[in-house]
Design a protein around this motif. Structure first.
Motif, PDB file in Angstrom:
ATOM      1  N   ALA A  22       0.827  -1.217   0.000  1.00 15.79           N
ATOM      2  CA  ALA A  22       0.000   0.000   0.000  1.00 15.79           C
ATOM      3  C   ALA A  22       0.855   1.257   0.000  1.00 15.79           C
ATOM      4  O   ALA A  22       0.571   2.205  -0.747  1.00 15.79           O
ATOM      5  CB  ALA A  22      -0.943  -0.010   1.201  1.00 15.79           C
ATOM      6  N   VAL A  23       1.902   1.295   0.809  1.00 14.72           N
ATOM      7  CA  VAL A  23       2.764   2.482   0.870  1.00 14.72           C
ATOM      8  C   VAL A  23       3.583   2.618  -0.417  1.00 14.72           C
ATOM      9  O   VAL A  23       3.757   3.724  -0.929  1.00 14.72           O
ATOM     10  CB  VAL A  23       3.694   2.424   2.105  1.00 14.72           C
ATOM     11  N   THR A  24       4.029   1.521  -0.961  1.00 16.83           N
ATOM     12  CA  THR A  24       4.841   1.556  -2.177  1.00 16.83           C
ATOM     13  C   THR A  24       4.017   2.009  -3.372  1.00 16.83           C
ATOM     14  O   THR A  24       4.468   2.808  -4.190  1.00 16.83           O
ATOM     15  CB  THR A  24       5.490   0.181  -2.435  1.00 16.83           C
ATOM     16  N   ARG A  25       2.810   1.528  -3.459  1.00 13.77           N
ATOM     17  CA  ARG A  25       1.960   1.861  -4.608  1.00 13.77           C
ATOM     18  C   ARG A  25       1.191   3.163  -4.415  1.00 13.77           C
ATOM     19  O   ARG A  25       0.930   3.873  -5.377  1.00 13.77           O
ATOM     20  CB  ARG A  25       0.984   0.718  -4.881  1.00 13.77           C
ATOM     21  N   LEU A  26       0.753   3.441  -3.213  1.00 12.24           N
ATOM     22  CA  LEU A  26      -0.009   4.649  -2.875  1.00 12.24           C
ATOM     23  C   LEU A  26      -1.148   4.947  -3.843  1.00 12.24           C
ATOM     24  O   LEU A  26      -1.404   6.087  -4.195  1.00 12.24           O
ATOM     25  CB  LEU A  26       0.907   5.870  -2.781  1.00 12.24           C
ATOM     26  N   ASP A  27      -1.833   3.903  -4.270  1.00 14.27           N
ATOM     27  CA  ASP A  27      -2.972   4.132  -5.161  1.00 14.27           C
ATOM     28  C   ASP A  27      -4.304   3.969  -4.438  1.00 14.27           C
ATOM     29  O   ASP A  27      -5.353   4.185  -5.024  1.00 14.27           O
ATOM     30  CB  ASP A  27      -2.913   3.224  -6.383  1.00 14.27           C
ATOM     31  N   GLY A  28      -4.252   3.588  -3.173  1.00 18.57           N
ATOM     32  CA  GLY A  28      -5.473   3.457  -2.396  1.00 18.57           C
ATOM     33  C   GLY A  28      -6.424   2.403  -2.911  1.00 18.57           C
ATOM     34  O   GLY A  28      -7.541   2.289  -2.440  1.00 18.57           O
ATOM     35  N   GLY A  29      -5.992   1.652  -3.889  1.00 10.50           N
ATOM     36  CA  GLY A  29      -6.842   0.609  -4.431  1.00 10.50           C
ATOM     37  C   GLY A  29      -7.905   1.117  -5.392  1.00 10.50           C
ATOM     38  O   GLY A  29      -8.684   0.346  -5.927  1.00 10.50           O
ATOM     39  N   THR A  30      -7.939   2.410  -5.606  1.00 11.47           N
ATOM     40  CA  THR A  30      -8.922   2.979  -6.534  1.00 11.47           C
ATOM     41  C   THR A  30      -8.253   4.045  -7.401  1.00 11.47           C
ATOM     42  O   THR A  30      -7.246   4.629  -6.998  1.00 11.47           O
ATOM     43  CB  THR A  30     -10.093   3.655  -5.788  1.00 11.47           C
ATOM     44  N   PRO A  31      -8.813   4.321  -8.556  1.00  9.79           N
ATOM     45  CA  PRO A  31      -8.237   5.363  -9.410  1.00  9.79           C
ATOM     46  C   PRO A  31      -8.295   6.755  -8.763  1.00  9.79           C
ATOM     47  O   PRO A  31      -7.498   7.617  -9.084  1.00  9.79           O
ATOM     48  CB  PRO A  31      -9.111   5.332 -10.670  1.00  9.79           C
ATOM     49  N   GLN A  32      -9.224   6.965  -7.841  1.00  6.21           N
ATOM     50  CA  GLN A  32      -9.378   8.288  -7.232  1.00  6.21           C
ATOM     51  C   GLN A  32      -8.428   8.531  -6.066  1.00  6.21           C
ATOM     52  O   GLN A  32      -8.177   9.669  -5.716  1.00  6.21           O
ATOM     53  CB  GLN A  32     -10.810   8.489  -6.697  1.00  6.21           C
TER      54      GLN A  32
END
Length: 164
Positions: free
Chosen positions: A100-110
């Motif tokens: 989650a910290v590496t990607r920082l996309d929150g799992g959603t496009p928004q």
């Protein structure tokens, strides 16, 4: 002098700015204090896999092998969620937070955030100060990855064989 090679290093950043290396090394040392060394190594490898940092993957797999982390744990790290029963709850929480910290996309496009459920899972498995160290470790390895990828650092295992 900057050198551009298809598969070689662009520059020796640490030689050019040794004070940055010293700062990063101090940050890394502070981040890892109080953190289980096995979890720290799994986090470093997983973030490095996500960031496609061959230099750091090679370094941290080598370190993990020296620590006698089971080979199967290292082999299946890229698919840790599918490897039921192999990783402890604490390791899984650390790996989920790492992603989650590496990607920082929150799992959603928004969103550009760490999802609450991922953070809460980590908070259930780590005491608060230990969690602060874990987050710091994740941030540290992501910074190291970005330096190494940007400069195309040659993995130690390849450098040793090629003479670079």
């Amino acid at each position: 002098m900057t050198t551009v090679h298809e598969h070689g290093p662009r520059m020796n950043l640490w030689k050019l700015v040794p004070e940055v290396y010293k700062g990063m090394a101090a940050f890394e040392a502070a981040a890892s204090k109080g953190l289980d060394p096995v979890i720290a190594e799994l986090v470093k490898i997983r973030a490095s896999q996500l960031n496609k940092c061959a230099f750091c993957i090679d370094m941290h797999l080598t370190d993990a092998r020296k620590m006698d982390i089971p080979r199967l744990k290292l082999d299946l790290l890229d698919a840790w969620e599918e490897a039921q029963g192999l990783y402890t709850d604490k390791e899984q929480a650390a790996l989920a937070l790492t992603e989650a910290v590496t990607r920082l996309d929150g799992g959603t496009p928004q969103g550009h955030y760490v999802p609450d459920e991922v953070y809460e899972r980590a908070a259930k498995n780590f005491e608060e100060t230990e969690l602060a160290h874990l987050i710091s470790q994740i941030v540290s390895i992501n910074a190291w990855n970005r330096f190494q990828v940007a400069t195309r650092a040659v993995p130690g295992s390849l450098r040793d064989k090629s003479g670079r």
